[in-house]
Design an enzyme around this catalytic site. Structure first.
Site, short mmCIF file in Angstrom:
data_model
loop_
_atom_site.label_atom_id
_atom_site.label_comp_id
_atom_site.label_asym_id
_atom_site.label_seq_id
_atom_site.Cartn_x
_atom_site.Cartn_y
_atom_site.Cartn_z
N ASP A 57 0.89 -1.26 -0.03
CA ASP A 57 0.26 -0.07 0.13
C ASP A 57 1.08 1.25 0.06
O ASP A 57 0.51 2.39 0.01
CB ASP A 57 -1.12 0.23 1.19
CG ASP A 57 -0.48 0.03 2.53
OD1 ASP A 57 0.97 -0.02 2.54
OD2 ASP A 57 -1.10 0.12 3.39
N ASP A 96 -0.93 -6.43 0.08
CA ASP A 96 -1.01 -5.69 1.32
C ASP A 96 -2.83 -5.56 1.32
O ASP A 96 -3.29 -5.49 0.55
CB ASP A 96 -0.72 -4.36 1.15
CG ASP A 96 0.64 -4.29 2.15
OD1 ASP A 96 0.74 -4.99 3.01
OD2 ASP A 96 1.21 -3.12 1.82
N LYS A 126 -0.66 -9.35 3.12
CA LYS A 126 0.05 -9.01 4.29
C LYS A 126 -0.85 -7.79 5.29
O LYS A 126 -1.58 -7.25 4.71
CB LYS A 126 1.41 -8.02 4.09
CG LYS A 126 2.13 -7.63 5.07
CD LYS A 126 3.57 -7.12 4.51
CE LYS A 126 3.68 -5.68 3.86
NZ LYS A 126 3.09 -4.81 4.49
N GLU A 195 9.94 -3.29 10.32
CA GLU A 195 10.07 -1.97 9.24
C GLU A 195 10.66 -0.82 10.58
O GLU A 195 10.24 -0.45 11.65
CB GLU A 195 9.01 -1.39 8.95
CG GLU A 195 9.37 -0.06 8.25
CD GLU A 195 8.19 0.32 7.22
OE1 GLU A 195 7.25 -0.46 7.04
OE2 GLU A 195 8.39 1.73 6.69
O1 KIV Z 1 3.39 -1.16 1.60
C1 KIV Z 1 4.49 -1.29 1.43
O2 KIV Z 1 5.43 -1.06 0.39
C2 KIV Z 1 5.27 -2.29 2.49
C3 KIV Z 1 6.91 -2.20 2.56
C4 KIV Z 1 7.21 -1.14 3.01
C5 KIV Z 1 6.84 -3.40 3.73
O3 KIV Z 1 4.44 -2.36 3.50
#
Ligand code: KIV
Length: 298
Positions: A57, A96, A126, A195
């Protein structure tokens, strides 16, 4: 002949076997993940041999120009996941779950995760944070969908965390962060993103977990790394966090190429002979013979 075992013992063609990521961790072989948001980028990531492609995201910021990831919708991630899965034939595609698509209930989380897999073609999803996300992760895993956790700086809840800044910098917060990661693993997550956390905390989390940790701004001792496509390739003009390494300056390459294009259009140097189509001579003759007086004047 090298004695090194193949990176993936059971892989011959097609999708990489997701369960073998744990074996990579055991052997100390680093796992590579990068974000991608469309088919050509995913194809390039695949060709470069990355293990996982994340439809993050982060798209809300680096592609759509927003200030945060909060407004990103499931429909946006769904569409981008469809594009990415058309390009990534080998890499494992993780999509995501955006903010607001899994917090309310296990049912909401499972229904939206199923959409990302069934309609988007994602191999896994995720979600961010510990706490209630642990039960959401378990519900999604129980529905048969692989889940990746994400702790530390969780951009969807950056306001609560006091902004986009490093997390786990006190002993208490560090312990909490590791407890969250362990809880996500126990809920069935196949990997956990760490992160923006101190490397000592990332090291401890990596030792505490049997599933791989994927770091971003978490030092070099995680089991793998992830970077955001636009950050690492240098065509995002917004603030890049200090943990980003630029592997290319594609922004400069693109501006230079567009500048030359503009110059050649204005000077008439483009298009050239090889860029134009021709008609068979007799058709051209017939066409011009039939041309109206007004078109002949042009
Ligand atoms: O949204 C994203 O790109 C992420 C990464 C930074 C792990 O969650």
């Amino acid at each position: 002949m090298s004695d090194k075992p193949p990176r993936y013992a059971s892989w011959t063609a097609g999708k990489l076997p997701l369960p073998e990521l744990q074996e990579l961790k055991r052997r100390g072989e680093k796992i590579v993940m990068v974000t991608a948001y469309d088919a050509p980028s995913a194809r390039l990531a695949d060709a470069a041999g990355v293990d996982l492609v994340l439809v993050g995201d982060s798209s809300g910021m680096v592609v759509h120009g927003r200030e945060s990831t909060v407004p990103v919708t499931l429909e946006e991630i769904l569409l981008m996941t469809q594009w990415v899965t058309r390009g990534a034939k080998r890499s494992i595609v993780v999509a995501d779950l955006p903010f607001g698509t899994y917090e309310a209930s296990d049912e909401q989380a499972v229904a939206n995760a199923i959409r990302l897999v069934k309609e988007g073609g994602a191999d896994a999803v995720k979600l961010e944070r510990g706490g209630t996300s642990v039960t959401r992760a378990k519900a999604i895993v129980d529905a048969g969908i692989p889940v990746m956790g994400h702790v530390g700086l969780t951009p969807q809840t950056a306001t609560v965390l006091g902004g986009f800044k490093a997390q786990g910098r006190t002993a208490d917060r560090a312990r909490q962060l590791i407890d969250d990661a362990v809880a996500l693993q126990n809920a069935g997550c196949f990997a956990v993103v760490l992160e923006a956390v101190p490397s000592a905390v990332a090291r401890a989390a990596t030792l505490a977990l049997t599933v791989p940790t994927i770091g971003i701004g978490a030092g070099g001792e995680t089991d793998g790394q992830v970077l955001v496509w636009h950050d690492m390739l240098g065509y995002y003009e917004g603030h890049a966090p200090r943990f980003v390494k630029r592997y290319a300056d594609l922004g400069d390459v693109i501006v230079e190429a567009l500048g030359r294009y503009a110059e050649e259009v204005r000077s008439g140097a483009f298009p050239e002979e090889q860029h134009t189509y021709k008609m068979p001579a007799e058709e051209l003759e017939a066409f011009e013979g039939r041309a109206t007086p007004s078109s002949r004047r042009r």
